[in-house]
Design an enzyme around this catalytic site. Structure first.
Site, PDB file in Angstrom:
ATOM      1  N   HIS A   1      25.367  18.068 -18.699  1.00  0.00           N
ATOM      2  CA  HIS A   1      25.477  19.374 -19.376  1.00  0.00           C
ATOM      3  C   HIS A   1      25.078  20.508 -18.419  1.00  0.00           C
ATOM      4  O   HIS A   1      25.640  21.592 -18.460  1.00  0.00           O
ATOM      5  CB  HIS A   1      24.603  19.413 -20.627  1.00  0.00           C
TER       6      HIS A   1
ATOM      7  N   ARG B   1      22.241  11.891 -19.265  1.00  0.00           N
ATOM      8  CA  ARG B   1      23.375  12.641 -19.825  1.00  0.00           C
ATOM      9  C   ARG B   1      23.201  14.155 -19.693  1.00  0.00           C
ATOM     10  O   ARG B   1      24.153  14.871 -19.401  1.00  0.00           O
ATOM     11  CB  ARG B   1      23.530  12.314 -21.322  1.00  0.00           C
TER      12      ARG B   1
ATOM     13  N   LEU C   1      39.322  40.299 -20.885  1.00  0.00           N
ATOM     14  CA  LEU C   1      39.350  38.965 -21.498  1.00  0.00           C
ATOM     15  C   LEU C   1      38.442  38.872 -22.724  1.00  0.00           C
ATOM     16  O   LEU C   1      37.279  39.283 -22.684  1.00  0.00           O
ATOM     17  CB  LEU C   1      38.885  37.920 -20.462  1.00  0.00           C
TER      18      LEU C   1
ATOM     19  N   TRP D   1      25.417  18.340 -34.103  1.00  0.00           N
ATOM     20  CA  TRP D   1      24.058  18.385 -34.657  1.00  0.00           C
ATOM     21  C   TRP D   1      23.479  16.981 -34.777  1.00  0.00           C
ATOM     22  O   TRP D   1      22.267  16.802 -34.852  1.00  0.00           O
ATOM     23  CB  TRP D   1      24.039  19.069 -36.030  1.00  0.00           C
TER      24      TRP D   1
ATOM     25  N   ASP E   1      34.909  18.460 -22.366  1.00  0.00           N
ATOM     26  CA  ASP E   1      34.385  17.127 -22.689  1.00  0.00           C
ATOM     27  C   ASP E   1      34.060  16.320 -21.432  1.00  0.00           C
ATOM     28  O   ASP E   1      34.643  16.543 -20.371  1.00  0.00           O
ATOM     29  CB  ASP E   1      35.434  16.388 -23.539  1.00  0.00           C
ATOM     30  N   GLY E   2      33.146  15.371 -21.604  1.00  0.00           N
ATOM     31  CA  GLY E   2      32.887  14.388 -20.545  1.00  0.00           C
ATOM     32  C   GLY E   2      31.630  14.637 -19.724  1.00  0.00           C
ATOM     33  O   GLY E   2      31.400  13.947 -18.733  1.00  0.00           O
TER      34      GLY E   2
HETATM   35  C1  FPP Z   1      30.983  17.385 -24.180  1.00  0.00           C
HETATM   36  O1  FPP Z   1      30.438  16.425 -23.326  1.00  0.00           O
HETATM   37  C2  FPP Z   1      30.309  18.659 -24.050  1.00  0.00           C
HETATM   38  C3  FPP Z   1      29.506  19.224 -24.987  1.00  0.00           C
HETATM   39  C4  FPP Z   1      29.190  18.580 -26.272  1.00  0.00           C
HETATM   40  C5  FPP Z   1      28.867  20.507 -24.772  1.00  0.00           C
HETATM   41  C6  FPP Z   1      29.587  21.491 -23.881  1.00  0.00           C
HETATM   42  C7  FPP Z   1      28.564  22.444 -23.406  1.00  0.00           C
HETATM   43  C8  FPP Z   1      28.442  22.927 -22.161  1.00  0.00           C
HETATM   44  C9  FPP Z   1      29.450  22.702 -21.118  1.00  0.00           C
HETATM   45  C10 FPP Z   1      27.230  23.711 -21.781  1.00  0.00           C
HETATM   46  C11 FPP Z   1      26.889  24.963 -22.492  1.00  0.00           C
HETATM   47  C12 FPP Z   1      28.004  25.912 -22.729  1.00  0.00           C
HETATM   48  C13 FPP Z   1      28.143  27.147 -22.194  1.00  0.00           C
HETATM   49  C14 FPP Z   1      29.221  28.029 -22.705  1.00  0.00           C
HETATM   50  C15 FPP Z   1      27.294  27.661 -21.118  1.00  0.00           C
HETATM   51  P1  FPP Z   1      29.834  15.104 -23.968  1.00  0.00           P
HETATM   52  O2  FPP Z   1      28.374  15.211 -24.009  1.00  0.00           O
HETATM   53  O3  FPP Z   1      30.486  14.837 -25.291  1.00  0.00           O
HETATM   54  O4  FPP Z   1      30.275  14.051 -22.901  1.00  0.00           O
HETATM   55  P2  FPP Z   1      30.659  12.528 -23.189  1.00  0.00           P
HETATM   56  O5  FPP Z   1      31.901  12.569 -24.043  1.00  0.00           O
HETATM   57  O6  FPP Z   1      30.938  11.992 -21.837  1.00  0.00           O
HETATM   58  O7  FPP Z   1      29.495  11.918 -23.869  1.00  0.00           O
END
Ligand code: FPP
Length: 239
Positions: free
Chosen positions: A31, A27, A125, A63, A14-15
């Site tokens: 990612h 944002r 793993l 989604w 998260d984050g």
């Molecule tokens: C949360 O951050 C993260 C996600 C919703 C997506 C996690 C995905 C990745 C790290 C990339 C793709 C995955 C792989 C396995 C390569 P947020 O957007 O909710 O952050 P915020 O809480 O600060 O808004």
């Protein structure tokens, strides 16, 4: 006390959004940086001897994000799967995906299925990506599948028990690795967000202030050290 490596670690990465916004970036850049952390963490987990690592890549609730952000997330996921295939193979990693795969675009499903196939003979793993995953969906789906099997005479209502329930979950193939030992969430939120509710019933939880793009291999090792200081009693008492 001997040092124990948790068998199954689950991570809510998260984050990403906040990490980027705090630096004045869009944002989606969070990612991008977040997805580039996955490679190192998977390798570290593998080399530490963790047996299963489950990463929350996209929830059923995600989604509802804007289409542009969803597109970036799936593009990054595809890129990871295509780029890291060889290294995951060399690292002896197996891959599984849990979630509503039928909701994914066919190109995403295809690259995932190809890599799952390629890594299927590996013995190290067990990496599981949770994509379009939500525990409530997993549990309702399990109930529906069980009801159908009852209707078809394959099982009887009185057969239901915890072991049988686990066979109806998306994590069924993990078998004895399904229970989560260590559950990590970055970015200072103290919630499970519909992730592995059944499997994490006796997990140790670790909530970190850091945002996912800043999570390092050293943080994973520290998390395992903290885990080793926990007293796991599973509802019992110490002899
Ligand atoms: C949360 O951050 C993260 C996600 C919703 C997506 C996690 C995905 C990745 C790290 C990339 C793709 C995955 C792989 C396995 C390569 P947020 O957007 O909710 O952050 P915020 O809480 O600060 O808004």
């Amino acid at each position: 006390m001997p040092f124990t490596i948790p068998k199954h670690i689950a991570i809510i990465m998260d984050g990403n959004g906040r990490w980027a916004q705090r630096r004045g970036y869009p944002r989606v850049f969070g990612h991008v940086r977040g997805s580039s952390r996955v490679k190192g963490i998977v390798k570290e987990a593998s080399q530490l001897g963790v047996k299963a690592l489950t990463l929350y890549a996209f929830s059923t609730e995600n989604w509802s994000r804007p289409e542009a952000e969803r597109k970036v997330l799936f593009r990054l996921l595809k890129k990871y799967v295509i780029r890291e295939g060889e290294e995951l193979y060399a690292e002896n990693v197996r891959l599984r995906v849990i979630g509503e795969l039928e909701r994914l675009d066919s190109d995403v499903r295809e690259v995932l299925n190809n890599l799952i196939q390629k890594l299927s003979g590996n013995t190290g793993l067990q990496l599981t990506l949770a994509i379009s995953y939500g525990s409530r969906t997993e549990l309702t789906r399990a109930a529906a599948l069980f009801a159908k099997d009852c209707q078809e005479g394959k099982v009887r209502p009185e057969d239901m028990n915890e072991a049988l329930m686990e066979k109806y979950l998306w994590t069924a193939e993990l078998m004895d690795l399904a229970p989560v030992d260590l559950f990590i969430r970055t970015s200072g939120e103290y919630r499970m967000s519909n992730f592995l509710l059944w499997q994490a019933a006796y997990a140790e939880f670790l909530f970190l202030e850091k945002h996912w793009p800043d999570f390092t291999e050293g943080d994973l090792r520290l998390a395992i050290e903290v885990y080793n200081k926990r007293d796991r009693r599973y509802g019992g008492v110490k002899p």
